[in-house]
Scaffold this motif. Structure first.
Motif, PDB file in Angstrom:
ATOM      1  N   SER A 128       1.550   2.290  -9.159  1.00  0.00           N
ATOM      2  CA  SER A 128       0.247   1.460  -9.581  1.00  0.00           C
ATOM      3  C   SER A 128       1.057   0.075 -10.460  1.00  0.00           C
ATOM      4  O   SER A 128       0.499  -0.883 -10.117  1.00  0.00           O
ATOM      5  CB  SER A 128      -0.570   2.314 -10.568  1.00  0.00           C
ATOM      6  OG  SER A 128      -1.434   1.158 -11.167  1.00  0.00           O
ATOM      7  N   SER A 137      -7.013   4.702  -5.753  1.00  0.00           N
ATOM      8  CA  SER A 137      -8.271   5.507  -5.228  1.00  0.00           C
ATOM      9  C   SER A 137      -7.727   6.909  -4.993  1.00  0.00           C
ATOM     10  O   SER A 137      -6.464   7.292  -5.076  1.00  0.00           O
ATOM     11  CB  SER A 137      -8.517   4.865  -3.917  1.00  0.00           C
ATOM     12  OG  SER A 137      -7.501   4.725  -2.875  1.00  0.00           O
ATOM     13  N   ILE A 192      -2.044  -5.810  -9.111  1.00  0.00           N
ATOM     14  CA  ILE A 192      -3.543  -5.733  -8.796  1.00  0.00           C
ATOM     15  C   ILE A 192      -3.891  -6.037  -7.416  1.00  0.00           C
ATOM     16  O   ILE A 192      -4.983  -5.482  -7.094  1.00  0.00           O
ATOM     17  CB  ILE A 192      -4.349  -7.006  -9.836  1.00  0.00           C
ATOM     18  CG1 ILE A 192      -5.617  -6.260  -9.702  1.00  0.00           C
ATOM     19  CG2 ILE A 192      -3.800  -8.170  -9.358  1.00  0.00           C
ATOM     20  CD1 ILE A 192      -6.205  -5.089 -10.221  1.00  0.00           C
ATOM     21  N   GLN A 193      -2.879  -6.682  -6.561  1.00  0.00           N
ATOM     22  CA  GLN A 193      -3.188  -7.133  -5.095  1.00  0.00           C
ATOM     23  C   GLN A 193      -2.717  -5.683  -4.435  1.00  0.00           C
ATOM     24  O   GLN A 193      -3.009  -5.844  -2.988  1.00  0.00           O
ATOM     25  CB  GLN A 193      -2.365  -7.974  -4.913  1.00  0.00           C
ATOM     26  CG  GLN A 193      -2.928  -9.388  -5.443  1.00  0.00           C
ATOM     27  CD  GLN A 193      -4.400  -9.693  -5.454  1.00  0.00           C
ATOM     28  OE1 GLN A 193      -4.682  -9.619  -4.497  1.00  0.00           O
ATOM     29  NE2 GLN A 193      -4.961 -10.385  -6.546  1.00  0.00           N
ATOM     30  N   GLY A 194      -2.000  -4.837  -4.797  1.00  0.00           N
ATOM     31  CA  GLY A 194      -1.684  -3.894  -3.935  1.00  0.00           C
ATOM     32  C   GLY A 194      -2.788  -2.442  -4.058  1.00  0.00           C
ATOM     33  O   GLY A 194      -3.657  -2.704  -4.812  1.00  0.00           O
ATOM     34  N   GLN A 195      -2.116  -1.527  -3.545  1.00  0.00           N
ATOM     35  CA  GLN A 195      -3.097  -0.200  -3.575  1.00  0.00           C
ATOM     36  C   GLN A 195      -2.358   1.034  -3.560  1.00  0.00           C
ATOM     37  O   GLN A 195      -1.355   1.101  -2.747  1.00  0.00           O
ATOM     38  CB  GLN A 195      -4.076  -0.464  -2.322  1.00  0.00           C
ATOM     39  CG  GLN A 195      -5.019   1.102  -2.225  1.00  0.00           C
ATOM     40  CD  GLN A 195      -5.571   0.963  -0.754  1.00  0.00           C
ATOM     41  OE1 GLN A 195      -5.273   0.386   0.117  1.00  0.00           O
ATOM     42  NE2 GLN A 195      -6.703   1.941  -0.722  1.00  0.00           N
ATOM     43  N   ALA A 244      -7.892   0.115 -11.490  1.00  0.00           N
ATOM     44  CA  ALA A 244      -8.149  -1.081 -10.613  1.00  0.00           C
ATOM     45  C   ALA A 244      -7.575  -0.692  -9.296  1.00  0.00           C
ATOM     46  O   ALA A 244      -8.117  -1.093  -8.277  1.00  0.00           O
ATOM     47  CB  ALA A 244      -7.569  -2.172 -11.186  1.00  0.00           C
ATOM     48  N   ASN A 245      -6.102  -0.360  -9.168  1.00  0.00           N
ATOM     49  CA  ASN A 245      -5.682  -0.404  -7.934  1.00  0.00           C
ATOM     50  C   ASN A 245      -5.398   1.405  -7.420  1.00  0.00           C
ATOM     51  O   ASN A 245      -4.618   1.235  -6.355  1.00  0.00           O
ATOM     52  CB  ASN A 245      -4.404  -1.157  -7.741  1.00  0.00           C
ATOM     53  CG  ASN A 245      -3.363  -0.593  -8.899  1.00  0.00           C
ATOM     54  OD1 ASN A 245      -3.391   0.279  -9.780  1.00  0.00           O
ATOM     55  ND2 ASN A 245      -2.213  -1.174  -8.968  1.00  0.00           N
ATOM     56  N   LYS A 259       0.863  -1.187  -0.031  1.00  0.00           N
ATOM     57  CA  LYS A 259      -0.060  -0.125  -0.163  1.00  0.00           C
ATOM     58  C   LYS A 259       0.860   1.287  -0.022  1.00  0.00           C
ATOM     59  O   LYS A 259       1.775   1.339   0.915  1.00  0.00           O
ATOM     60  CB  LYS A 259      -0.820   0.072   1.239  1.00  0.00           C
ATOM     61  CG  LYS A 259      -2.052  -0.847   1.263  1.00  0.00           C
ATOM     62  CD  LYS A 259      -2.896  -0.827   2.492  1.00  0.00           C
ATOM     63  CE  LYS A 259      -4.035  -1.912   2.575  1.00  0.00           C
ATOM     64  NZ  LYS A 259      -3.410  -3.240   2.810  1.00  0.00           N
TER      65      LYS A 259
END
Length: 251
Positions: free
Chosen positions: A82, A118, A87-90, A115-116, A66
């Motif tokens: 990113s 915000s 894809i499993q991270g943020q 996807a990852n 993260k």
């Protein structure tokens, strides 16, 4: 320090009430948001991309982690992170300025980066995240615009995981006097003219030049990061100290 000094802060070369600075900085970035990326390329002759690449390369970020890209603006670092976290991270792109955040969101989505990532409108002094949440926090060319820098550093320390890494990329003090003189001449005489022509806003870029001059130098910022609780604090001078990358760890 007098009571009056405690209630005031710098806004470029001016001294203003602390409660007014956030709004004044907001107006600057509302004004420059649409031309921010273009101006960065023009102002730095594209070298800002190398500074940011060095920052990401220094992050140690791995898949699944993260990352908080604080004062992330138009998302240059977020785009790179990113890809690193997968894809499993943020990656959270956070900025106090709604206009900058909107430009960043649009740019990244146009690149297919969805996807990852915000987006959070947030003040660095009071980050709206849980304790011990992020593996890495970056703050790129934003600390000098923060009103309470020490408070922001403590807020970053709180939300960083033990073992996590803080990276602060910021304009700093040139190492050599001839470079400093040339840089001053460029910043105060040429930069506002570029801002007037390209962004129709000379005053905002005059403030940005002034804010660089009143920002703490390399050693002072190193001490501030250490005082906030970070350990093993070091820095690398880039382009002769025009920019410095500070690193700190939470253990």
């Amino acid at each position: 320090m007098t009571d009056q000094e405690k209630e005031t802060t710098d806004f470029g070369f001016r001294t203003v009430a602390k409660e007014k600075k956030t709004g004044m900085v907001a107006e600057i970035f509302h004004s420059v948001a649409a031309k921010y990326d273009l101006m960065n390329d023009l102002m730095s002759f594209g070298v800002h991309r190398l500074w940011k690449r060095f920052t990401v390369d220094s992050s140690g970020v791995r898949p699944g982690q993260k990352v908080l890209d604080l004062a992330g603006g138009t998302g240059d670092l977020t785009a790179r992170f990113s890809r690193l976290v997968g894809i499993q991270g943020q990656v959270v792109l956070a900025d106090i300025n709604e206009s900058m955040l909107r430009v960043g969101r649009e740019k990244l989505r146009n690149k297919g980066i969805i996807a990852n990532v915000s987006y959070v409108q947030a003040n660095a002094e009071t980050l709206p995240f849980p304790d011990n949440y992020f593996d890495c926090i970056t703050l790129s060319f934003g600390l000098r615009n923060v009103t309470e820098k020490e408070k922001a550093l403590r807020s970053m320390f709180r939300v960083l995981k033990p073992g996590g890494r803080l990276l602060i990329l910021e304009f700093s003090k040139p190492l050599f006097e001839p470079v400093s003189k040339i840089y001053d001449a460029y910043s105060f005489h040429i930069l506002p003219k570029i801002g007037k022509i390209v962004a129709q806003d000379a005053e905002s870029y005059r403030y940005l030049a002034e804010s660089i001059r009143v920002h703490p130098d390399q050693e002072t910022l190193k001490d501030m990061i250490s005082d906030a609780g970070f350990e093993n604090v070091t820095y690398s001078n880039l382009t002769g100290g025009i920019v410095a990358l500070h690193r700190g760890f939470k253990f």
